[in-house]
Motif scaffolding. Structure first.
Motif, short mmCIF file in Angstrom:
data_model
loop_
_atom_site.label_atom_id
_atom_site.label_comp_id
_atom_site.label_asym_id
_atom_site.label_seq_id
_atom_site.Cartn_x
_atom_site.Cartn_y
_atom_site.Cartn_z
N VAL A 126 0.83 -1.20 0.00
CA VAL A 126 0.00 0.00 0.00
C VAL A 126 0.86 1.25 0.00
N ILE A 127 1.94 1.25 0.76
CA ILE A 127 2.85 2.39 0.80
C ILE A 127 3.47 2.62 -0.58
N TYR A 128 3.87 1.55 -1.23
CA TYR A 128 4.48 1.66 -2.56
C TYR A 128 3.51 2.27 -3.57
N ILE A 129 2.24 1.86 -3.50
CA ILE A 129 1.23 2.41 -4.42
C ILE A 129 0.96 3.88 -4.11
N ALA A 130 0.79 4.20 -2.82
CA ALA A 130 0.47 5.58 -2.44
C ALA A 130 1.60 6.54 -2.77
N ARG A 131 2.83 6.08 -2.73
CA ARG A 131 3.97 6.96 -3.06
C ARG A 131 3.93 7.40 -4.51
N TRP A 268 -9.88 -9.68 -7.05
CA TRP A 268 -10.40 -8.75 -6.04
C TRP A 268 -9.32 -8.21 -5.12
N PHE A 269 -8.30 -9.00 -4.84
CA PHE A 269 -7.30 -8.60 -3.85
C PHE A 269 -6.53 -7.34 -4.25
N PRO A 270 -6.11 -7.17 -5.51
CA PRO A 270 -5.47 -5.89 -5.87
C PRO A 270 -6.41 -4.70 -5.68
N GLY A 271 -7.71 -4.92 -5.87
CA GLY A 271 -8.66 -3.84 -5.62
C GLY A 271 -8.70 -3.45 -4.15
N VAL A 272 -8.53 -4.43 -3.26
CA VAL A 272 -8.49 -4.14 -1.83
C VAL A 272 -7.24 -3.33 -1.49
N LEU A 273 -6.10 -3.72 -2.06
CA LEU A 273 -4.88 -2.95 -1.85
C LEU A 273 -5.03 -1.52 -2.37
N LEU A 274 -5.74 -1.38 -3.48
CA LEU A 274 -6.03 -0.04 -4.00
C LEU A 274 -6.88 0.74 -3.02
N LEU A 276 -6.95 0.53 0.24
CA LEU A 276 -6.07 1.01 1.30
C LEU A 276 -5.17 2.14 0.82
N SER A 277 -4.73 2.03 -0.43
CA SER A 277 -3.86 3.07 -0.98
C SER A 277 -4.58 4.40 -1.11
N ILE A 278 -5.86 4.34 -1.44
CA ILE A 278 -6.64 5.58 -1.53
C ILE A 278 -6.71 6.26 -0.17
N SER A 279 -6.95 5.48 0.88
CA SER A 279 -6.99 6.05 2.23
C SER A 279 -5.66 6.68 2.60
N LEU A 280 -4.56 5.99 2.31
CA LEU A 280 -3.24 6.54 2.63
C LEU A 280 -2.95 7.77 1.80
N TYR A 281 -3.36 7.78 0.53
CA TYR A 281 -3.16 8.96 -0.31
C TYR A 281 -3.95 10.16 0.23
N ILE A 282 -5.18 9.92 0.68
CA ILE A 282 -5.99 11.00 1.25
C ILE A 282 -5.30 11.62 2.47
N ILE A 283 -4.76 10.76 3.32
CA ILE A 283 -4.08 11.24 4.53
C ILE A 283 -2.86 12.08 4.15
N CYS A 284 -2.05 11.57 3.22
CA CYS A 284 -0.85 12.31 2.81
C CYS A 284 -1.21 13.62 2.12
N SER A 295 6.84 16.56 2.04
CA SER A 295 6.66 15.80 0.81
C SER A 295 5.66 14.67 1.05
N GLY A 296 4.66 14.60 0.17
CA GLY A 296 3.66 13.54 0.30
C GLY A 296 4.27 12.16 0.17
N LYS A 297 5.25 11.99 -0.74
CA LYS A 297 5.89 10.70 -0.91
C LYS A 297 6.66 10.28 0.34
N MET A 298 7.32 11.24 0.97
CA MET A 298 8.10 10.92 2.16
C MET A 298 7.20 10.58 3.35
N MET A 299 5.96 11.13 3.36
CA MET A 299 5.07 10.87 4.49
C MET A 299 4.37 9.52 4.37
N ALA A 300 4.33 8.93 3.17
CA ALA A 300 3.57 7.70 2.97
C ALA A 300 4.09 6.56 3.84
N ALA A 301 5.41 6.38 3.91
CA ALA A 301 5.98 5.27 4.66
C ALA A 301 5.75 5.39 6.17
N PRO A 302 6.09 6.51 6.81
CA PRO A 302 5.85 6.57 8.27
C PRO A 302 4.38 6.50 8.65
#
Length: 370
Positions: A126-131, A268-274, A276-284, A295-302
């Motif tokens: 999820v972190i890799y996708i959101a970055r 379906w499973f890649p859609g679930v990872l997506l 989670l990535s949407i939620s992480l992207y919204i937060i960043c 930086s949004g990319k730097m915040m994704a991992a922590p």
């Protein structure tokens, strides 16, 4: 960034609602509303659409900006407080979904693998996708969204011969008290869609896109519940933790494809990872509005690793998470109902600022547009 299309917005709204809702909610709705569980999605979807309409109207105040940008530019302090509140809300959504998916994977797919390892692998992906930012998230949405919609559209055709329509009786005798109780559970999940006007500017996002997303998402979820009842019955499905997966297990096309459920889960499973990535992207993205120097990319991992820790810390088991859904709605309604009404009250478009005595606000809007 590439131009955002209406299809991408519609698909993102659909994917962000259905992937975890179909896994966590159906058994709780069936337990309460029985054969009328599908009505719960329709009622909660109507409420979310109303709030989405008000937020869309509010976003028209600054046509070139999304709601996060316009709120922080017009109300430097209050606007940032609202953004922080939504960051906390979607952080809790991310924590909840990480725990749901990791426990499902551990119970159904990888029973020997420790749940800690599964959750860590999911979080890393999820972190890799959101970055990758909005371009990556929208690209994956455009790829997997149509595939998942097509799969669920074909499911009624495949299992139609096994349906028992007597399990839907009595159809016309609706226990509205229990149906509203089921809607109370589902509104917190469907309400996640209100994020659309917060991350897309009014030039890209229109209310009709949110309407199409909710119409398709609620339709898919309602059809899934109906299929579960017609195939498994109210008594059996109400006692299952994952009745949707049991429904998928019944898919058999030929003798050599009796485990067609593995193909469906793999899609379906890649859609679930997506999801989670949407939620992480919204937060960043929200954090970027609060602290533009970050930086949004730097915040994704922590942020992702902190959510992983909280997912194992907040909930001791899936049963505890499922039982928390009733209280979770009480918290979610503040973000789905109260804050949108507040935003619309103070941020709706003004037809004639001079007549209403908002010259100061008008100057702020001109400055924000620049």
């Amino acid at each position: 960034m590439q131009k955002i299309t209406s299809r991408q917005i519609v698909l993102l709204g659909i994917m962000y609602v259905i992937n975890t809702t179909m896994l966590n909610v159906p058994s709780q709705l069936i337990t309460r509303a029985h054969q009328h569980a599908f009505i719960c999605y329709l009622l909660s979807g109507a409420l979310v659409l109303l709030m989405l309409f008000l937020l869309t109207r509010s976003s028209l105040r600054f046509p070139g900006q999304d709601l996060f940008q316009s709120l922080t530019s017009r109300f430097p302090f209050i606007g940032k407080v609202i953004v922080v509140l939504y960051i906390l809300f979607y952080f809790m959504v991310l924590v909840r979904d990480i725990r749901i998916i990791s426990d499902f994977t551990n119970v159904v797919l990888l029973p020997i693998t420790p749940s800690l390892i599964i959750a860590l692998c999911i979080t890393a992906t999820v972190i890799y996708i959101a970055r990758g930012g909005a371009k990556t998230v929208l690209g994956i949405t455009e790829l997997y969204g149509p595939i998942i919609i097509i799969v669920f559209a074909l499911m009624p055709i495949i299992v139609f011969r096994d349906f028992n329509f007597g399990l839907m009786r009595p159809l016309l005798h609706v226990n509205w008290e229990k149906t509203f109780e089921g809607s109370w559970i589902s509104v917190a999940y469907l309400g996640q869609m209100i994020i659309l006007p917060f991350i897309f500017s009014s030039k890209d996002y229109k209310f009709k896109y949110g309407f199409y997303s909710m119409l398709i998402a609620a339709g898919i979820l309602a059809c899934l519940v109906i299929m579960i009842i017609l195939l498994l019955g109210v008594e059996v499905s109400g006692r299952m933790m994952y009745p949707t997966y049991e429904l998928v297990r019944q898919l058999r096309i030929t003798d050599f494809l009796d485990r067609f459920d593995l193909i469906v889960v793999a899609l379906w499973f890649p859609g679930v990872l997506l999801n989670l990535s949407i939620s992480l992207y919204i937060i960043c993205y929200g954090m970027k509005m609060i602290l533009p120097s970050l930086s949004g990319k730097m915040m994704a991992a922590p942020i992702g690793l902190f959510a992983f820790s909280c997912a194992l810390w907040f909930y001791s088991s899936s049963i505890e998470l499922f039982n928390f859904n009733k209280e979770w709605t009480l918290i979610a309604l503040f973000f789905i109902l109260v804050l949108p009404l507040l935003i619309f009250a103070v941020h709706r478009p003004v037809k004639d600022p001079k007549r209403t005595g908002h010259q100061g606000n008008n100057r702020l809007e001109k400055a924000a547009r620049k």
